[in-house]
Design a protein around this motif. Structure first.
Motif, short mmCIF file in Angstrom:
data_model
loop_
_atom_site.label_atom_id
_atom_site.label_comp_id
_atom_site.label_asym_id
_atom_site.label_seq_id
_atom_site.Cartn_x
_atom_site.Cartn_y
_atom_site.Cartn_z
N LYS A 189 27.39 30.85 27.59
CA LYS A 189 27.45 32.32 27.61
C LYS A 189 28.89 32.76 27.87
O LYS A 189 29.64 32.11 28.60
N VAL A 190 29.27 33.89 27.27
CA VAL A 190 30.59 34.46 27.51
C VAL A 190 30.44 35.75 28.31
O VAL A 190 29.34 36.30 28.44
N ILE A 191 31.57 36.22 28.84
CA ILE A 191 31.54 37.36 29.75
C ILE A 191 32.47 38.47 29.27
O ILE A 191 33.66 38.24 29.06
N GLY A 192 31.91 39.66 29.10
CA GLY A 192 32.72 40.85 28.91
C GLY A 192 33.04 41.43 30.29
O GLY A 192 32.16 41.50 31.14
N HIS A 193 34.28 41.80 30.53
CA HIS A 193 34.70 42.30 31.84
C HIS A 193 35.09 43.77 31.74
O HIS A 193 35.86 44.16 30.87
N ALA A 194 34.56 44.57 32.63
CA ALA A 194 34.90 46.00 32.68
C ALA A 194 36.36 46.19 33.09
O ALA A 194 36.94 45.32 33.76
N PRO A 195 36.96 47.32 32.76
CA PRO A 195 38.34 47.57 33.18
C PRO A 195 38.46 47.72 34.69
O PRO A 195 37.51 48.13 35.36
N TYR A 196 39.64 47.38 35.22
CA TYR A 196 39.87 47.48 36.66
C TYR A 196 39.82 48.93 37.16
O TYR A 196 39.59 49.18 38.34
N THR A 197 40.07 49.88 36.26
CA THR A 197 40.11 51.28 36.65
C THR A 197 38.72 51.84 36.97
O THR A 197 38.61 52.92 37.54
N LEU A 198 37.69 51.12 36.58
CA LEU A 198 36.33 51.61 36.81
C LEU A 198 35.99 51.58 38.30
O LEU A 198 36.09 50.55 38.95
#
Length: 278
Positions: free
Chosen positions: A63-72
């Motif tokens: 499985k791969v991971i999408g990461h949310a932006p740090y600004t969130l």
């Protein structure tokens, strides 16, 4: 086989990430869904995403991971900041379905002196708004180091967030080794104890991925500075125990160490050699 990769850039396209992963001996990876320090997201080329899916299937990627932006920051004291975070979460979960059945990771956020309970409620409420029954993506809460007013320093805080989510079967945890070490979980001298505590409070069935990082800072510093594998306060011996632990060894591991691709390739080679073939 060890499931390991690093953080790759989506700016050159989805298929390119898969090819870059193969070049460095990786069989998983993580990528930012949009500008990590902003809000802009590149339009998704459905054909390019399909090419990556085909490549991942052919080479048996984990499985791969999408990461949310740090600004969130979904539990900010500022209403507009919370609204922005909600918009990003909702849009990202739609975008993740171009790579179905994978993971989306985000930092729970900082309550900014509102109090942990208030922040936790904001996070759970937001997840209740964006998580849909028909989504294939598992949303991962990342363990945090505890700097400032961060939420997610303790397993209990993550458990409270999960308990507030209606579709909690769509929510899990990504454990960051640097963060938990800096937050006061002694993965160097008492790895079994930490894993047992995680299982008791959250449940190992909710642990989906690990960010594998060494730490520049000492134990319980409540800071967050990643170091290359073996060059920090955690050390290669402890990290070797982590990747070989029977409760962890089959999870995907993602390096977020301060390295370029060639450095990650060396780390991946070193860790593959340290991974015991059972």
């Amino acid at each position: 086989m060890l499931k390991i990769g690093c953080h790759l850039s989506v700016s050159n396209g989805y298929e390119k990430m898969g090819k870059d992963a193969l070049k460095i001996g990786a069989n998983t990876f993580q990528y930012f869904t949009r500008n990590p320090r902003g809000s802009k997201a590149k339009s998704i080329d459905a054909g390019d995403a399909k090419k990556l899916r085909d490549l991942m299937e052919k080479h048996e990627f984990a499985k791969v991971i999408g990461h949310a932006p740090y600004t969130l920051n979904i539990c900010s004291a500022d209403e507009r900041t919370r609204e922005f975070a909600l918009e990003v979460l909702e849009d990202d979960l739609v975008r993740m379905e171009f790579l179905p059945n994978n993971y989306y990771n985000f930092h729970p956020g900082s309550h900014v002196k509102q109090g942990v309970e208030v922040g936790i409620k904001y996070i759970s409420d937001a997840l209740n708004k964006v998580i849909k029954e028909n989504q294939t993506t598992i949303v991962l809460l990342e363990t945090m180091s505890g700097k400032g007013t961060e939420i997610g320093r303790t397993f209990e805080e993550l458990r409270q967030i999960i308990d507030g989510v209606n579709l909690s079967e769509k929510v899990g945890v990504c454990l960051d080794t640097c963060h938990v070490f800096d937050s006061g979980y002694d993965i160097v001298n008492d790895l079994d104890g930490v894993i047992n505590e995680f299982d008791r409070i959250i449940g190992l069935d909710r642990l989906y991925a690990i960010h594998l990082n060494d730490s520049k800072n000492p134990f319980n510093s409540q800071k967050d500075r990643h170091e290359t594998i073996g060059d920090g306060q955690i050390g290669l011996e402890a990290i070797t125990r982590i990747i070989n632990h029977p409760e962890l060894r089959n999870l995907p591991f993602v390096l977020e160490t301060p390295n370029e691709l060639d450095g990650h390739a060396k780390e991946i080679k070193m860790l593959r050699e340290a991974y015991e073939k059972l």
